[in-house]
Write a protein that holds these residues in place. Structure first.
Motif, PDB file in Angstrom:
ATOM      1  N   UNK A  30       0.859  -1.190   0.000  1.00  0.00           N
ATOM      2  CA  UNK A  30       0.000   0.000   0.000  1.00  0.00           C
ATOM      3  C   UNK A  30       0.889   1.231   0.000  1.00  0.00           C
ATOM      4  N   UNK A  31       0.637   2.154  -0.915  1.00  0.00           N
ATOM      5  CA  UNK A  31       1.343   3.435  -0.925  1.00  0.00           C
ATOM      6  C   UNK A  31       0.519   4.422  -0.107  1.00  0.00           C
ATOM      7  N   UNK A  32       1.165   5.010   0.888  1.00  0.00           N
ATOM      8  CA  UNK A  32       0.515   5.972   1.782  1.00  0.00           C
ATOM      9  C   UNK A  32       1.165   7.334   1.601  1.00  0.00           C
ATOM     10  N   UNK A  33       0.389   8.378   1.764  1.00  0.00           N
ATOM     11  CA  UNK A  33       0.890   9.736   1.527  1.00  0.00           C
ATOM     12  C   UNK A  33       1.421  10.390   2.811  1.00  0.00           C
ATOM     13  N   UNK A  34       2.071   9.577   3.613  1.00  0.00           N
ATOM     14  CA  UNK A  34       2.584  10.053   4.904  1.00  0.00           C
ATOM     15  C   UNK A  34       4.025   9.565   5.079  1.00  0.00           C
TER      16      UNK A  34
END
Length: 175
Positions: A30-34
């Motif tokens: 999962x790519x997370x923007x954090x």
């Protein structure tokens, strides 16, 4: 309508299965923007885990050593004496949950963090696990974005398209 009522998981994606002999591993990416440090905190801090994870922890998972994990959303909680075997903040977290080994890796990207979970799981439960982690990681993403919608696990996940996800993952995995 609140943010929780608006939540609907997207299509099954970002997961695959690895098989070595009789050992099955669910791999979820999962790519997370954090930033990795923020995601690490959500993976290890007991207060954060209570907001998204399928278990409660009696101690921080960010240090090697014993911790007790208790399932949530089940008729009778399963309590597991767990041992964190690796905690290299904010990159790698490994522990055994019941009879399953879990390894989380966090890799910094240009837009945040690529989170990868390896979860050894019985073949009969692998699509169910993928569906559950899909929803949990959606909730984790919102928590880290400071837009929490509250934990969605167990029977409550049925109201949030868990059956559809379970079917989609089973088809993707050829099960």
């Amino acid at each position: 309508m609140n943010k929780r009522d608006e939540y609907q998981p997207g299509a099954a994606s970002g997961a695959h299965v690895q098989k070595e002999g009789e050992k099955w591993t669910l791999v979820v990416v999962r790519d997370l923007r954090h930033a990795p440090a923020k995601v690490w905190n959500a993976l290890t801090d007991p207060a954060c885990l209570r907001e998204w994870a399928p278990f409660d922890a009696d101690a921080n998972l960010g240090a090697v050593g014993p911790v007790t994990l208790s399932t949530v959303g089940t008729p009778t909680p399963t309590i597991s004496e767990t041992h964190v075997t690796r905690a290299d903040a904010p990159n790698v977290l490994e522990y055994r949950w019941g009879n399953n080994d879990l390894r989380w890796t966090l890799e910094a990207t240009d837009t945040g963090t690529r989170l990868t979970l390896w979860h050894n799981i019985d073949r009969g439960f692998i699509s169910m696990g993928a569906a559950g982690w899909h929803i949990c990681l959606d909730v984790l993403d919102r928590l880290v974005a400071e837009e929490p919608i509250g934990r969605i696990v167990g029977g409550e996940a049925m109201k949030f398209d868990w059956p559809r996800l379970n079917t989609e993952y089973a088809q993707q995995f050829g099960l």
